[in-house]
Design a protein around this motif. Structure first.
Motif, PDB file in Angstrom:
ATOM      1  N   MET A   1      -1.982  -6.295  -5.942  1.00  0.00           N
ATOM      2  CA  MET A   1      -2.675  -5.831  -4.748  1.00  0.00           C
ATOM      3  C   MET A   1      -4.171  -6.061  -4.891  1.00  0.00           C
ATOM      4  O   MET A   1      -4.732  -6.010  -5.979  1.00  0.00           O
ATOM      5  CB  MET A   1      -2.414  -4.333  -4.521  1.00  0.00           C
ATOM      6  N   SER A   2      -4.850  -6.294  -3.764  1.00  0.00           N
ATOM      7  CA  SER A   2      -6.283  -6.514  -3.792  1.00  0.00           C
ATOM      8  C   SER A   2      -7.027  -5.202  -4.000  1.00  0.00           C
ATOM      9  O   SER A   2      -6.455  -4.109  -3.881  1.00  0.00           O
ATOM     10  CB  SER A   2      -6.735  -7.157  -2.479  1.00  0.00           C
ATOM     11  N   THR A   3      -8.304  -5.319  -4.327  1.00  0.00           N
ATOM     12  CA  THR A   3      -9.141  -4.134  -4.528  1.00  0.00           C
ATOM     13  C   THR A   3      -9.173  -3.269  -3.278  1.00  0.00           C
ATOM     14  O   THR A   3      -9.068  -2.029  -3.359  1.00  0.00           O
ATOM     15  CB  THR A   3     -10.565  -4.571  -4.907  1.00  0.00           C
ATOM     16  N   LEU A   4      -9.312  -3.904  -2.116  1.00  0.00           N
ATOM     17  CA  LEU A   4      -9.360  -3.146  -0.861  1.00  0.00           C
ATOM     18  C   LEU A   4      -8.028  -2.461  -0.574  1.00  0.00           C
ATOM     19  O   LEU A   4      -7.999  -1.307  -0.126  1.00  0.00           O
ATOM     20  CB  LEU A   4      -9.721  -4.080   0.296  1.00  0.00           C
ATOM     21  N   ALA A   5      -6.929  -3.159  -0.841  1.00  0.00           N
ATOM     22  CA  ALA A   5      -5.609  -2.575  -0.580  1.00  0.00           C
ATOM     23  C   ALA A   5      -5.357  -1.370  -1.489  1.00  0.00           C
ATOM     24  O   ALA A   5      -4.814  -0.352  -1.043  1.00  0.00           O
ATOM     25  CB  ALA A   5      -4.525  -3.634  -0.786  1.00  0.00           C
ATOM     26  N   ILE A   6      -5.738  -1.483  -2.743  1.00  0.00           N
ATOM     27  CA  ILE A   6      -5.562  -0.359  -3.666  1.00  0.00           C
ATOM     28  C   ILE A   6      -6.436   0.818  -3.236  1.00  0.00           C
ATOM     29  O   ILE A   6      -6.004   1.972  -3.248  1.00  0.00           O
ATOM     30  CB  ILE A   6      -5.897  -0.785  -5.107  1.00  0.00           C
ATOM     31  N   GLY A   7      -7.678   0.521  -2.831  1.00  0.00           N
ATOM     32  CA  GLY A   7      -8.563   1.583  -2.356  1.00  0.00           C
ATOM     33  C   GLY A   7      -8.006   2.277  -1.136  1.00  0.00           C
ATOM     34  O   GLY A   7      -8.043   3.508  -1.028  1.00  0.00           O
ATOM     35  N   ALA A   8      -7.453   1.487  -0.196  1.00  0.00           N
ATOM     36  CA  ALA A   8      -6.863   2.072   1.010  1.00  0.00           C
ATOM     37  C   ALA A   8      -5.658   2.931   0.679  1.00  0.00           C
ATOM     38  O   ALA A   8      -5.441   3.987   1.286  1.00  0.00           O
ATOM     39  CB  ALA A   8      -6.469   0.953   1.981  1.00  0.00           C
ATOM     40  N   SER A   9      -4.873   2.494  -0.309  1.00  0.00           N
ATOM     41  CA  SER A   9      -3.686   3.270  -0.680  1.00  0.00           C
ATOM     42  C   SER A   9      -4.046   4.601  -1.317  1.00  0.00           C
ATOM     43  O   SER A   9      -3.251   5.547  -1.286  1.00  0.00           O
ATOM     44  CB  SER A   9      -2.811   2.459  -1.639  1.00  0.00           C
ATOM     45  N   ARG A  10      -5.236   4.675  -1.915  1.00  0.00           N
ATOM     46  CA  ARG A  10      -5.654   5.919  -2.562  1.00  0.00           C
ATOM     47  C   ARG A  10      -6.218   6.942  -1.577  1.00  0.00           C
ATOM     48  O   ARG A  10      -6.382   8.113  -1.932  1.00  0.00           O
ATOM     49  CB  ARG A  10      -6.700   5.632  -3.645  1.00  0.00           C
ATOM     50  N   VAL A  11      -6.535   6.510  -0.363  1.00  0.00           N
ATOM     51  CA  VAL A  11      -7.102   7.438   0.618  1.00  0.00           C
ATOM     52  C   VAL A  11      -6.130   8.580   0.909  1.00  0.00           C
ATOM     53  O   VAL A  11      -6.510   9.755   0.936  1.00  0.00           O
ATOM     54  CB  VAL A  11      -7.468   6.699   1.929  1.00  0.00           C
ATOM     55  N   GLY A  12      -4.855   8.242   1.121  1.00  0.00           N
ATOM     56  CA  GLY A  12      -3.855   9.279   1.384  1.00  0.00           C
ATOM     57  C   GLY A  12      -3.706  10.222   0.208  1.00  0.00           C
ATOM     58  O   GLY A  12      -3.596  11.441   0.392  1.00  0.00           O
TER      59      GLY A  12
END
Length: 267
Positions: A1-12
């Protein structure tokens, strides 16, 4: 996963953790709402306030300050204490042993601030209108002003919270270090006291810090134009509001990048 995708997944994940901590919810999410209720109930009997011919209720006057305080609490206080605690209890050390990058970690934290900040502002505005009968702006231009001050303030506060998390030496001392700083800023920045009634030297000190500018931008969005005469320069100075917040955003970003570590240097 990309850095942005991992960051987005951590928001929840970060948002769920936020609402599971009752003390955090009370002192950062509900605190501005409680303070607005206290000020409205305590001072409404003294009548409306403001320049002659443009007077508004006490609750309407304090609403912009509470919105600005909510932004500061959601970003600076919440993240500074949260990250310092995670650093102290070993959470960051464990995350440092995974492929998670600091950028993805930051994005998760900032995303959580956005989610909780938007919810907090929505609840505050809803209660202000329904429970306290406070009139909200009807002009689209005022809501645009609110939107960019709110978004810029949230990003700035989040980055400053990450930067400030490097100061406490442990999770236990984080609250003792961060809360007094945030509380003093609220008192000198026109959140709990009318800014025009503060001594000039205190207004000058407050002007160094971002909360004063966030509160001024919020007042520009929610208060009648006659109230700008009560500001330090007799104007809303929205250009200076944007400049000050961008400057502090850069400061927070630079300090965060330099000081953030998965493990304290002196550990």
């Amino acid at each position: 996963m990309s850095t942005l995708a991992i960051g987005a997944s951590r928001v929840g994940y970060e948002t769920k953790g936020y609402f599971r901590s009752l003390d955090t919810v009370f002192f950062t999410f509900l605190f501005p709402l409680i303070m607005l209720g206290i000020f409205t109930a305590a001072f409404s009997s003294s009548g409306d306030i403001g320049p002659e011919g443009a007077q508004i209720s006490v609750g309407a006057y304090y609403l912009p300050g509470m919105l600005a305080a909510g932004v500061l609490l959601s970003g600076v206080q919440n993240l500074a204490v949260d990250i310092a605690t995670e650093k102290s209890d070993g959470t960051l050390k464990r995350l440092g042993g995974t492929p998670l990058s600091p950028v993805s970690y930051f994005l998760g934290k900032i995303g959580q601030v956005f989610v909780t900040g938007i919810l907090q502002a929505a609840v505050l505005l809803l209660v202000a209108r329904v429970a306290f009968g406070i009139e909200l702006p009807t002009e689209p231009a005022r809501w645009m002003t609110f939107a960019w001050v709110f978004v810029l303030g949230l990003v700035t506060s989040a980055l400053l919270g990450i930067a400030l998390s490097a100061v406490p030496r442990s999770g236990k001392s984080a609250t003792a270090v961060v809360v007094p700083i945030v509380l003093v800023l609220q008192f000198i920045s026109g959140v709990y006291l009318q800014f025009s009634m503060l001594p000039e030297w205190m207004q000058n000190v407050a002007s160094v810090f971002p909360l004063k500018w966030m509160a001024q931008g919020m007042r520009a969005a929610f208060l009648p134009d006659e109230f700008k005469a009560l500001e330090q320069n007799g104007a809303w100075d929205l250009g200076w509001v944007a400049l000050a917040l961008v400057a502090w955003l850069v400061v927070g970003l630079v300090i965060s990048r330099i000081t953030f570590r998965w493990i304290r240097r002196d550990a």
